[in-house]
Scaffold this active site. Sequence first.
Site, PDB file in Angstrom:
ATOM      1  N   GLY A   1      -2.192   4.262  -5.317  1.00 34.36           N
ATOM      2  CA  GLY A   1      -1.955   4.738  -6.667  1.00 34.36           C
ATOM      3  C   GLY A   1      -0.606   4.345  -7.235  1.00 34.36           C
ATOM      4  O   GLY A   1      -0.207   3.179  -7.189  1.00 34.36           O
TER       5      GLY A   1
ATOM      6  N   TYR B   1       0.834  -1.207   0.000  1.00 39.34           N
ATOM      7  CA  TYR B   1       0.000   0.000   0.000  1.00 39.34           C
ATOM      8  C   TYR B   1       0.867   1.255   0.000  1.00 39.34           C
ATOM      9  O   TYR B   1       2.019   1.248   0.429  1.00 39.34           O
ATOM     10  CB  TYR B   1      -0.966   0.014   1.193  1.00 39.34           C
ATOM     11  CG  TYR B   1      -0.318   0.195   2.546  1.00 39.34           C
ATOM     12  CD1 TYR B   1      -0.237   1.455   3.147  1.00 39.34           C
ATOM     13  CD2 TYR B   1       0.196  -0.888   3.255  1.00 39.34           C
ATOM     14  CE1 TYR B   1       0.332   1.631   4.398  1.00 39.34           C
ATOM     15  CE2 TYR B   1       0.763  -0.733   4.498  1.00 39.34           C
ATOM     16  CZ  TYR B   1       0.835   0.525   5.079  1.00 39.34           C
ATOM     17  OH  TYR B   1       1.411   0.692   6.316  1.00 39.34           O
ATOM     18  N   CYS B   2       0.288   2.327  -0.526  1.00 39.38           N
ATOM     19  CA  CYS B   2       0.880   3.664  -0.419  1.00 39.38           C
ATOM     20  C   CYS B   2      -0.194   4.589   0.150  1.00 39.38           C
ATOM     21  O   CYS B   2      -1.059   4.140   0.910  1.00 39.38           O
ATOM     22  CB  CYS B   2       1.425   4.138  -1.768  1.00 39.38           C
ATOM     23  SG  CYS B   2       0.194   4.291  -3.090  1.00 39.38           S
ATOM     24  N   TRP B   3      -0.172   5.861  -0.190  1.00 36.43           N
ATOM     25  CA  TRP B   3      -1.124   6.797   0.413  1.00 36.43           C
ATOM     26  C   TRP B   3      -2.561   6.559  -0.065  1.00 36.43           C
ATOM     27  O   TRP B   3      -3.487   6.462   0.724  1.00 36.43           O
ATOM     28  CB  TRP B   3      -0.697   8.234   0.095  1.00 36.43           C
ATOM     29  CG  TRP B   3      -1.682   9.285   0.522  1.00 36.43           C
ATOM     30  CD1 TRP B   3      -2.420  10.096  -0.279  1.00 36.43           C
ATOM     31  CD2 TRP B   3      -2.055   9.626   1.859  1.00 36.43           C
ATOM     32  NE1 TRP B   3      -3.226  10.926   0.465  1.00 36.43           N
ATOM     33  CE2 TRP B   3      -3.015  10.659   1.789  1.00 36.43           C
ATOM     34  CE3 TRP B   3      -1.662   9.163   3.115  1.00 36.43           C
ATOM     35  CZ2 TRP B   3      -3.593  11.226   2.914  1.00 36.43           C
ATOM     36  CZ3 TRP B   3      -2.247   9.738   4.235  1.00 36.43           C
ATOM     37  CH2 TRP B   3      -3.193  10.754   4.133  1.00 36.43           C
TER      38      TRP B   3
ATOM     39  N   TYR C   1      -3.395   3.747   2.177  1.00 38.38           N
ATOM     40  CA  TYR C   1      -3.428   4.062   3.604  1.00 38.38           C
ATOM     41  C   TYR C   1      -4.753   4.694   4.014  1.00 38.38           C
ATOM     42  O   TYR C   1      -5.244   4.468   5.124  1.00 38.38           O
ATOM     43  CB  TYR C   1      -2.263   4.998   3.968  1.00 38.38           C
ATOM     44  CG  TYR C   1      -2.373   5.561   5.361  1.00 38.38           C
ATOM     45  CD1 TYR C   1      -2.022   4.798   6.469  1.00 38.38           C
ATOM     46  CD2 TYR C   1      -2.858   6.852   5.578  1.00 38.38           C
ATOM     47  CE1 TYR C   1      -2.153   5.298   7.763  1.00 38.38           C
ATOM     48  CE2 TYR C   1      -2.998   7.363   6.856  1.00 38.38           C
ATOM     49  CZ  TYR C   1      -2.633   6.577   7.950  1.00 38.38           C
ATOM     50  OH  TYR C   1      -2.780   7.073   9.221  1.00 38.38           O
TER      51      TYR C   1
END
Length: 346
Positions: free
Chosen positions: A99, A94-96, A123
């Site tokens: 994306g 995962y990232c923010w 996140y």
Amino acid sequence: MSRPVEITSEIDPANYSEIIDVRSPSEFLEDHIPGAINLPVLNDKERAMIGTIYKQENPFQAKKLGAALVSANISRAIKNNLIHRDKDYQPLIYCWRGGQRSMSMATILSRIGWKTTVIEGGYKTYRASVRKTIEEQCSQLDLMVISGLTGTGKTEIIKQLQLADEQVIDLERLANHRGSLLGAEPDRPQPSQKYFESLLAQNISGFSSKKVTWVESESNKIGNIHCPEALWLKMKTAKMIEVTVDINVRVKFLLAQYPHMTASPELLKEKINLLHHLYGKKQIKEWCAMIDESDWEDFVQSLLEKHYDPSYRRAINNKQRTEVAQYELTALNESSIAELVQKLVE
């Protein structure tokens, strides 16, 4: 043929070999899924630089430079962190916002042949799940608060209940703080508010409303950490047991629990001076004189009688709890606490 990258909004760490947070180190430090490792595709400096170029100069140039940096960082992560993972490795990434950063890592890992999954919404999806867990779980808990003056062994009782496989919320452990003026843990900084909430959500996510959940009586602030409103409101009206202990036993117990304070008298005086607005210069001077003379038992007893005990009684009077039992302990040792815990779980 490479595997397709899978997308999920369900976050269950048990379904994956490892959770990889590809955000920058500062984002990871503020909060992350407990147990996740940080393999940033852009570090803090790189992320700031690419953002500046994108906004102030040329978006296309920013994308090219960003791609070069991301590729180099993913290559480094594979060589340094993932090279020994076997073919059955199944990472959750995962990232923010789920994306470009997470998809960059996921695409390459899936091309290697690993079953790779990305959290849809990143996140932000996880953070929403934390808030939802705390709100929903706390409203359903059958909460029992362990209450008592400072130095009555409440934290040790909580630990023993946990060892007995009871449902326990150890707020002081989660917050890395003992919840008082002198409660800071040496060389153990507190987590951020968000990461504390992540740990709390993880703690209570599997709790049953059909079983009692034990929690130590705390104020709504533990060091720099605020107790989430849903839990705090539940604690204010929960059932309660009270533990009472003779003050002389409490004094000896606290001195054994806080050796770092008596070993650092100057630091202790700094903390005591923070109370000057409540008790005035004369009282602060008396306490500091006791510290200078290493008159530890008199100092602790005076601090309990003039500060901690009155503060506790005021706090209790502001809550609407129902006391269901009171237990008096004549000693605070492993056997006496184990005996009390046995009574509580019967």
